[in-house]
Design a protein around this motif. Structure first.
Motif, mmCIF file in Angstrom:
data_model
loop_
_atom_site.group_PDB
_atom_site.id
_atom_site.type_symbol
_atom_site.label_atom_id
_atom_site.label_comp_id
_atom_site.label_asym_id
_atom_site.label_seq_id
_atom_site.Cartn_x
_atom_site.Cartn_y
_atom_site.Cartn_z
ATOM 1 N N SER A 21 15.107 8.218 -49.544
ATOM 2 C CA SER A 21 14.479 7.258 -50.452
ATOM 3 C C SER A 21 15.535 6.474 -51.230
ATOM 4 C CB SER A 21 13.553 7.995 -51.424
ATOM 5 O OG SER A 21 13.018 7.115 -52.373
ATOM 6 N N SER A 23 18.498 5.838 -50.371
ATOM 7 C CA SER A 23 19.369 5.024 -49.507
ATOM 8 C C SER A 23 18.800 3.635 -49.243
ATOM 9 C CB SER A 23 19.595 5.735 -48.173
ATOM 10 O OG SER A 23 18.452 5.623 -47.336
ATOM 11 N N ARG A 24 17.548 3.433 -49.627
ATOM 12 C CA ARG A 24 16.891 2.126 -49.420
ATOM 13 C C ARG A 24 17.007 1.686 -47.963
ATOM 14 N NH1 ARG A 24 14.550 3.420 -53.530
ATOM 15 N NH2 ARG A 24 15.176 2.724 -55.578
ATOM 16 N N GLY A 25 16.455 2.533 -47.086
ATOM 17 C CA GLY A 25 16.477 2.193 -45.664
ATOM 18 C C GLY A 25 17.847 2.359 -45.031
ATOM 19 N N SER A 27 20.647 1.683 -46.289
ATOM 20 C CA SER A 27 21.521 0.545 -46.590
ATOM 21 C C SER A 27 22.574 0.876 -47.652
ATOM 22 C CB SER A 27 20.691 -0.660 -47.051
ATOM 23 O OG SER A 27 20.043 -0.377 -48.281
ATOM 24 N N LYS A 28 22.429 1.999 -48.354
ATOM 25 C CA LYS A 28 23.420 2.422 -49.341
ATOM 26 C C LYS A 28 24.218 3.583 -48.755
ATOM 27 C CE LYS A 28 21.000 1.021 -53.506
ATOM 28 N NZ LYS A 28 20.578 1.479 -54.833
#
Length: 104
Positions: A21, A23-25, A27-28
């Motif tokens: 959650s 990681s925002r998909g 992306s982080k």
């Protein structure tokens, strides 16, 4: 030892769900790495536990521990709603997991 590994791997399921959650998909980078490491640890622990536990019992307990941990984390740290109905459902999951352990 299998039961301890199963519970710990279920807790790592909570870690990877929260990291996914965050990681925002994916992306982080940092939460994505935490997700990957926790996922591997969680699956390895489940695999270890399933060497001696029945697959249905082991998987259900693993999912239950992870679901309860993730739901509680969401309510405590992420502001997910807390209600009597949600708490009742979590208690029912705990009862089911305990029942599987007792009836094993």
């Amino acid at each position: 030892m299998a039961w301890i590994a199963l519970i710990v791997s279920g807790l790592f399921e909570t870690v990877w769900a929260a990291a996914l959650s965050a990681s925002r998909g994916l992306s982080k980078p940092v939460p994505s790495i935490v997700f990957g490491v926790a996922l591997v640890i969680s699956m390895a622990g489940l695999g270890y536990a399933l060497r001696t536990l029945p697959v249905g019992t082991g998987y259900a307990v693993w999912v239950g521990v992870g679901a309860i941990g993730t739901a509680v984390y969401g309510m405590v740290a992420m502001g997910d709603p807390v209600s009597a109905g949600r708490i009742t459902c979590l208690v029912l999951i705990v009862a089911g997991v305990a029942g599987l352990k007792i009836l094993h």
